[in-house]
Design a protein around this motif. Structure first.
Motif, short mmCIF file in Angstrom:
data_model
loop_
_atom_site.label_atom_id
_atom_site.label_comp_id
_atom_site.label_asym_id
_atom_site.label_seq_id
_atom_site.Cartn_x
_atom_site.Cartn_y
_atom_site.Cartn_z
N ILE A 184 0.83 -1.21 0.00
CA ILE A 184 0.00 0.00 0.00
C ILE A 184 0.87 1.27 0.00
N HIS A 185 2.09 1.13 0.55
CA HIS A 185 2.96 2.30 0.74
C HIS A 185 3.96 2.44 -0.40
N ALA A 186 4.69 3.57 -0.36
CA ALA A 186 5.74 3.81 -1.35
C ALA A 186 6.91 2.86 -1.11
N GLN A 242 -6.64 -1.19 -3.57
CA GLN A 242 -6.68 -0.84 -2.15
C GLN A 242 -6.63 -2.12 -1.30
N GLN A 243 -6.47 -1.93 0.00
CA GLN A 243 -6.17 -3.08 0.87
C GLN A 243 -7.25 -4.17 0.87
N ASP A 244 -8.52 -3.78 0.98
CA ASP A 244 -9.57 -4.81 1.02
C ASP A 244 -9.59 -5.64 -0.27
N PHE A 296 0.10 -6.61 4.95
CA PHE A 296 -1.21 -6.05 5.29
C PHE A 296 -1.23 -5.61 6.74
N ASN A 297 -1.99 -4.56 7.00
CA ASN A 297 -2.34 -4.24 8.37
C ASN A 297 -3.36 -5.30 8.82
N LEU A 298 -3.43 -5.61 10.12
CA LEU A 298 -4.35 -6.67 10.53
C LEU A 298 -5.80 -6.20 10.68
N ALA A 343 2.05 3.17 17.10
CA ALA A 343 0.78 3.53 17.74
C ALA A 343 0.00 4.44 16.82
N ARG A 344 -1.31 4.24 16.77
CA ARG A 344 -2.19 5.08 15.95
C ARG A 344 -2.82 6.16 16.82
N SER A 345 -2.88 7.36 16.29
CA SER A 345 -3.47 8.49 17.00
C SER A 345 -4.44 9.21 16.07
N ILE A 352 -14.86 10.80 11.45
CA ILE A 352 -13.49 10.30 11.48
C ILE A 352 -13.38 9.05 10.61
N ARG A 353 -12.45 9.08 9.69
CA ARG A 353 -12.25 7.92 8.81
C ARG A 353 -11.68 6.74 9.61
N VAL A 354 -12.25 5.56 9.34
CA VAL A 354 -11.68 4.33 9.92
C VAL A 354 -11.46 3.31 8.82
N GLN A 355 -10.69 2.28 9.13
CA GLN A 355 -10.53 1.17 8.19
C GLN A 355 -11.83 0.35 8.18
N THR A 356 -11.98 -0.49 7.14
CA THR A 356 -13.21 -1.29 7.04
C THR A 356 -13.16 -2.40 8.07
N PRO A 399 -11.37 3.69 2.02
CA PRO A 399 -10.03 3.18 1.70
C PRO A 399 -8.97 4.23 2.00
N PHE A 400 -7.80 3.76 2.35
CA PHE A 400 -6.67 4.63 2.70
C PHE A 400 -6.43 5.69 1.62
N GLY A 401 -6.49 5.25 0.36
CA GLY A 401 -6.18 6.14 -0.75
C GLY A 401 -7.18 7.27 -0.96
N GLU A 456 -7.20 8.57 11.61
CA GLU A 456 -6.28 8.16 12.68
C GLU A 456 -5.24 7.26 12.06
N ASN A 457 -4.01 7.48 12.46
CA ASN A 457 -2.91 6.65 11.94
C ASN A 457 -1.63 6.94 12.72
N ASN A 458 -0.59 6.19 12.36
CA ASN A 458 0.71 6.38 13.01
C ASN A 458 1.45 7.55 12.36
N TRP A 459 2.56 7.96 12.95
CA TRP A 459 3.32 9.10 12.42
C TRP A 459 3.76 8.89 10.97
N PRO A 460 4.35 7.75 10.62
CA PRO A 460 4.82 7.60 9.23
C PRO A 460 3.70 7.71 8.19
N SER A 461 2.52 7.16 8.49
CA SER A 461 1.44 7.24 7.50
C SER A 461 0.87 8.66 7.44
N TYR A 462 0.76 9.30 8.58
CA TYR A 462 0.28 10.70 8.62
C TYR A 462 1.20 11.57 7.76
N PRO A 464 -0.62 -4.52 14.76
CA PRO A 464 0.56 -4.85 13.95
C PRO A 464 0.19 -5.24 12.51
N GLU A 465 1.19 -5.56 11.74
CA GLU A 465 0.98 -5.91 10.33
C GLU A 465 1.64 -7.26 10.03
N VAL A 466 1.20 -7.85 8.92
CA VAL A 466 1.69 -9.18 8.59
C VAL A 466 2.41 -9.17 7.24
C1 GTR Z 1 -1.37 2.21 7.69
C2 GTR Z 1 -1.11 0.78 7.34
C3 GTR Z 1 -1.82 0.44 6.04
C4 GTR Z 1 -3.28 0.79 6.12
C5 GTR Z 1 -3.46 2.20 6.60
C6 GTR Z 1 -4.94 2.54 6.78
O1 GTR Z 1 -0.77 2.52 8.91
O2 GTR Z 1 0.26 0.54 7.19
O3 GTR Z 1 -1.66 -0.92 5.75
O4 GTR Z 1 -3.92 -0.11 6.98
O5 GTR Z 1 -2.77 2.44 7.79
O6 GTR Z 1 -5.27 3.19 7.74
O7 GTR Z 1 -5.74 2.15 5.91
#
Ligand code: GTR
Length: 328
Positions: free
Chosen positions: A35-37, A73-75, A91-93, A149-151, A169-173, A192-194, A209-215, A236-238
């Motif tokens: 999903i990422h660069a 996208q992830q789903d 994948f994120n879990l 950690a997601r914030s 607030i956007r959430v994952q599915t 979807p994230f995108g 909401e997400n972690n620092w690197p994704s934000y 975590p992710e797999v």
């Molecule tokens: C990121 C994660 C992605 C995706 C994304 C999201 O932190 O690495 O796999 O789950 O979040 O919020 O959709």
């Protein structure tokens, strides 16, 4: 005589080695989803995985990662892996929450004390349970990546759950995520994230909401400038491969993949720790406002119904929660 002995020795060696030797079919091309660069820690981890597998199978298994969600996208990617048209991925879990029950446990809010605690859980019993559930839906878990950690981040400052009331607030599915956000008083919007950047920009949502690197990497900080350090989930992710591919590998090949995945995860975790610090610095330098949440008890106090709904009546899952809490 010498020849006969030599031939017999070769035959014996072959009999011993054959069941474990890489099968000698034609070269395979494996397609990987990310999903990422490519330069994100997860992209680097996936590329390392592919490189190691290539080297150790003499390029019989050639892996190519398609970065930046080029394959969807992830789903969708999860479905494609179940059908066997994507061969490996990170994948994120959370997107598995509705498909693989034990993934809900590691998504639960305020469960892990810190990174070491989440590693102990996912590298141990929790990881084994999750791997079992994923295998049942066609996905073989090989190692676990960090996702920090997601914030919550928003277009208006949020300091307390009351500030969040009614905000979209956007959430994952995932049903768990919907309930979690509702319990905090927000209006959860699965997307979807995108689509998060444009949805923030156009006002379809007020935050995510997400972690620092994704934000940072998604540039969401440009449109949602307030990052409140709620640190509400450490899901975590797999690093996984499709069961369809896995079933066609021999034991030697499986071991090569298992080892390569573990080494890739070690690299990813190292890069992750560095990237978290850099990403925070970058967004702050670019003008994002960090709202430090030092007392998380008003947030975690609202989470009891989420625990109850997702683990309460399920002995297997509530047992996992107990085991994780007891980890020292
Ligand atoms: C990121 C994660 C992605 C995706 C994304 C999201 O932190 O690495 O796999 O789950 O979040 O919020 O959709």
């Amino acid at each position: 005589m010498i020849l006969k002995t030599a031939l017999r020795a070769v035959a014996v060696a072959a009999a011993v080695l054959l069941p474990f030797a890489p099968s000698t079919g034609s070269a395979q091309e494996w397609r990987g989803w990310n999903i990422h660069a490519a330069d994100y820690p997860n992209g680097r981890g996936l590329d390392r995985f592919g490189e190691l597998v290539g080297q150790r199978t003499n390029n019989r298994i050639r892996m190519r990662t398609y970065h930046s969600a080029q394959l969807g996208q992830q789903d969708e990617a999860i479905q494609q892996m179940r059908l066997g048209s994507i061969d490996f991925a990170n994948f994120n879990l959370s997107p598995f929450n509705n498909l693989a029950p034990s993934t809900n446990v590691v998504t639960l809010p305020f469960l892990f004390r810190d990174v070491a605690h989440s590693h102990a859980a996912i590298d141990g019993v929790a990881g084994q349970e999750i791997a079992r559930d994923l295998e049942a839906i066609g996905i073989i878990a090989l190692s676990w990546f960090d996702a920090g950690a997601r914030s919550i981040y928003t277009t208006r400052p949020v300091r307390t759950p009351a500030d969040l009331r009614g905000m979209k607030i956007r959430v994952q599915t995932s049903d768990l995520w919907i309930d979690l956000m509702r319990a905090l008083g927000a209006n959860p919007t699965p997307l979807p994230f995108g689509e998060v950047f444009t949805s923030l920009q156009s006002g379809v949502i007020d935050g995510a909401e997400n972690n620092w690197p994704s934000y940072e990497s998604t540039r969401h900080f440009e449109v949602a400038r307030f990052y409140s350090t709620t640190e509400h989930s450490n899901v975590p992710e797999v690093l996984a491969v499709s069961r369809q591919r896995w079933q066609r590998l021999n034991e030697a090949e499986r071991n090569i993949l298992r080892d390569a995945a573990r080494e890739a995860a070690t690299l990813q975790r190292q890069l992750w720790a560095e990237r978290e610090v850099q990403s925070r610095q970058r967004v702050v330098a670019a003008g994002a406002t960090v709202i430090e949440i030092t007392d998380r008890s008003p947030w975690s106090a609202l989470m009891a119904p989420v625990y109850e709904k997702y683990t309460g009546s399920n002995p297997r899952l509530s047992n996992m929660v107990r085991q994780i809490r007891e980890l020292r």
